[in-house]
Write an enzyme that holds these catalytic residues in place. Structure first.
Site, PDB file in Angstrom:
ATOM      1  N   GLY A  55       1.006  -0.888   0.453  1.00  0.00           N
ATOM      2  CA  GLY A  55      -0.262   0.137   0.429  1.00  0.00           C
ATOM      3  C   GLY A  55       0.634   1.316  -0.089  1.00  0.00           C
ATOM      4  O   GLY A  55       0.283   2.018  -0.470  1.00  0.00           O
ATOM      5  N   ASP A 111       0.469   3.080   4.684  1.00  0.00           N
ATOM      6  CA  ASP A 111       0.037   3.750   3.762  1.00  0.00           C
ATOM      7  C   ASP A 111      -1.328   4.447   4.303  1.00  0.00           C
ATOM      8  O   ASP A 111      -2.109   5.464   4.288  1.00  0.00           O
ATOM      9  CB  ASP A 111      -0.930   2.857   2.396  1.00  0.00           C
ATOM     10  CG  ASP A 111      -1.128   1.511   2.807  1.00  0.00           C
ATOM     11  OD1 ASP A 111      -1.053   1.203   4.131  1.00  0.00           O
ATOM     12  OD2 ASP A 111      -1.810   1.053   2.318  1.00  0.00           O
ATOM     13  N   ASP A 114      -5.611   2.206  10.190  1.00  0.00           N
ATOM     14  CA  ASP A 114      -7.337   1.415  10.307  1.00  0.00           C
ATOM     15  C   ASP A 114      -7.403   0.449  12.281  1.00  0.00           C
ATOM     16  O   ASP A 114      -7.712   1.677  12.927  1.00  0.00           O
ATOM     17  CB  ASP A 114      -7.550   1.029   9.270  1.00  0.00           C
ATOM     18  CG  ASP A 114      -8.861   0.394   9.558  1.00  0.00           C
ATOM     19  OD1 ASP A 114      -9.462   1.181   9.956  1.00  0.00           O
ATOM     20  OD2 ASP A 114      -9.912  -0.203   8.784  1.00  0.00           O
ATOM     21  N   LYS A 142      -7.002   6.705  10.627  1.00  0.00           N
ATOM     22  CA  LYS A 142      -8.589   6.378  10.390  1.00  0.00           C
ATOM     23  C   LYS A 142      -8.650   6.954  12.132  1.00  0.00           C
ATOM     24  O   LYS A 142      -9.933   7.177  12.224  1.00  0.00           O
ATOM     25  CB  LYS A 142      -9.231   5.304  10.056  1.00  0.00           C
ATOM     26  CG  LYS A 142      -9.221   5.311   8.421  1.00  0.00           C
ATOM     27  CD  LYS A 142     -10.115   4.335   8.090  1.00  0.00           C
ATOM     28  CE  LYS A 142      -9.983   3.982   6.522  1.00  0.00           C
ATOM     29  NZ  LYS A 142     -10.864   2.642   6.260  1.00  0.00           N
ATOM     30  N   ARG A 176      -5.179   0.411  -7.348  1.00  0.00           N
ATOM     31  CA  ARG A 176      -3.825   1.379  -6.921  1.00  0.00           C
ATOM     32  C   ARG A 176      -4.195   2.175  -7.735  1.00  0.00           C
ATOM     33  O   ARG A 176      -2.012   3.218  -7.367  1.00  0.00           O
ATOM     34  CB  ARG A 176      -2.806   0.075  -6.668  1.00  0.00           C
ATOM     35  CG  ARG A 176      -3.008  -1.285  -5.853  1.00  0.00           C
ATOM     36  CD  ARG A 176      -1.560  -1.663  -4.690  1.00  0.00           C
ATOM     37  NE  ARG A 176      -2.226  -2.993  -4.547  1.00  0.00           N
ATOM     38  CZ  ARG A 176      -2.113  -3.614  -3.205  1.00  0.00           C
ATOM     39  NH1 ARG A 176      -1.826  -2.123  -2.632  1.00  0.00           N
ATOM     40  NH2 ARG A 176      -2.348  -4.561  -2.920  1.00  0.00           N
TER      41      ARG A 176
HETATM   42  P1  IMP Z   1      -4.600  -2.010  10.211  1.00  0.00           P
HETATM   43  O1  IMP Z   1      -3.995  -3.229  10.805  1.00  0.00           O
HETATM   44  O2  IMP Z   1      -6.347  -2.622  10.316  1.00  0.00           O
HETATM   45  O3  IMP Z   1      -4.658  -0.120  11.024  1.00  0.00           O
HETATM   46  O4  IMP Z   1      -4.769  -1.396   8.777  1.00  0.00           O
HETATM   47  C1  IMP Z   1      -3.408  -1.096   8.083  1.00  0.00           C
HETATM   48  C2  IMP Z   1      -3.660  -2.214   6.677  1.00  0.00           C
HETATM   49  O5  IMP Z   1      -4.814  -2.458   6.667  1.00  0.00           O
HETATM   50  C3  IMP Z   1      -3.313  -0.891   5.567  1.00  0.00           C
HETATM   51  O6  IMP Z   1      -2.073  -0.946   5.485  1.00  0.00           O
HETATM   52  C4  IMP Z   1      -3.876  -1.201   4.396  1.00  0.00           C
HETATM   53  O7  IMP Z   1      -3.199  -1.524   3.592  1.00  0.00           O
HETATM   54  C5  IMP Z   1      -4.986  -1.590   4.486  1.00  0.00           C
HETATM   55  N1  IMP Z   1      -6.034  -0.463   4.699  1.00  0.00           N
HETATM   56  C6  IMP Z   1      -6.859  -0.182   5.493  1.00  0.00           C
HETATM   57  N2  IMP Z   1      -7.950   0.556   5.542  1.00  0.00           N
HETATM   58  C7  IMP Z   1      -7.858   0.753   4.203  1.00  0.00           C
HETATM   59  C8  IMP Z   1      -8.328   1.282   3.458  1.00  0.00           C
HETATM   60  O8  IMP Z   1      -9.791   2.115   3.741  1.00  0.00           O
HETATM   61  N3  IMP Z   1      -8.640   1.578   2.058  1.00  0.00           N
HETATM   62  C9  IMP Z   1      -7.316   0.272   1.911  1.00  0.00           C
HETATM   63  N4  IMP Z   1      -6.622   0.030   2.432  1.00  0.00           N
HETATM   64  C10 IMP Z   1      -6.958  -0.569   3.776  1.00  0.00           C
HETATM   65 MG    MG Z   2      -4.029  -3.569   1.194  1.00  0.00          MG
END
Ligand code: IMP
Ligand code: MG
Length: 188
Positions: A55, A111, A114, A142, A176
């Site tokens: 990402g 990137d 979340d 987020k 992407r």
């Molecule tokens: P986390 O582990 O939930 O914080 O998510 C991190 C990873 O999930 C990021 O590096 C992204 O690759 C993917 N991700 C989370 N939210 C989004 C989104 O809104 N769009 C696309 N990819 C996301």
């Molecule tokens: Mg991803």
């Protein structure tokens, strides 16, 4: 590029809810972030930029060109998402960098933060390698995670809680290559 015909050529016809950050706005912010990073480190000290694939690849490519410092670059591949838009909670390290972290200033480039699961798993792994300093730089945040082991030092944008695509961000590996960041229309 925001012309809908050109967008459709890159989305295979899938419809976007809206453009959230234009290419111009992203470029401005990324340039600012580069300057913020430069200001944070002593002039003669090298920085290791560690990008989390896939990402971050476009963000990282733009960001490092805005960092007026000696920089080395490596990548990590961590996977936590399947084909869906909801995190599975597991983080697998599929590629681990050859780069030595010990004694170095390391910036982990993401990137988007979340749920925070990816960061929460990766930070301790990286800390174990005794970097001189370790900071997180994310394009999007987020602000959903309440239990982050570390708040990112640099955040491009406080992102809306929508599913975002483009500028490196994917949905099932698509989109992407959009030069802007948009949100995807929820399936009916
Ligand atoms: P986390 O582990 O939930 O914080 O998510 C991190 C990873 O999930 C990021 O590096 C992204 O690759 C993917 N991700 C989370 N939210 C989004 C989104 O809104 N769009 C696309 N990819 C996301
Ligand atoms: Mg991803």
């Amino acid at each position: 590029m925001r012309d809908s015909v050109e967008v459709k050529a890159r989305t295979g016809g899938a419809e976007l809810e809206r453009v959230v950050y234009t290419a111009e706005r992203i470029a401005e912010r990324v340039a600012e972030m580069g300057r913020e990073i430069v200001d944070a480190y002593p002039e003669d000290e090298e920085i290791l930029v560690l990008g989390l694939l896939k990402g971050s690849f476009i963000f990282l490519a733009d960001l490092v060109r805005e960092i007026a410092r000696p920089v080395t670059i490596d990548f990590l591949v961590a996977s936590s998402y399947g084909a869906g838009t909801v995190t599975s909670g597991e983080v697998h390290l599929l590629y681990d960098p050859d780069a030595v972290l010990e004694g170095r200033h390391v910036i982990l480039v993401e990137d988007i933060v979340d749920s925070g699961t990816t960061m929460n798993r990766l930070i301790p792994m990286m800390e174990d390698r005794n970097p001189r300093s370790l900071e997180v730089c994310t394009l999007l945040h987020k602000h959903i995670a309440t239990d982050l082991v570390r708040e990112p030092r640099w955040v491009g944008f406080d992102a809306p809680r929508e599913f975002l695509i483009g500028y490196g961000l994917d949905h099932s590996e698509n989109f992407r290559n959009l030069p802007f960041i948009g949100s995807l229309k929820a399936p009916e």
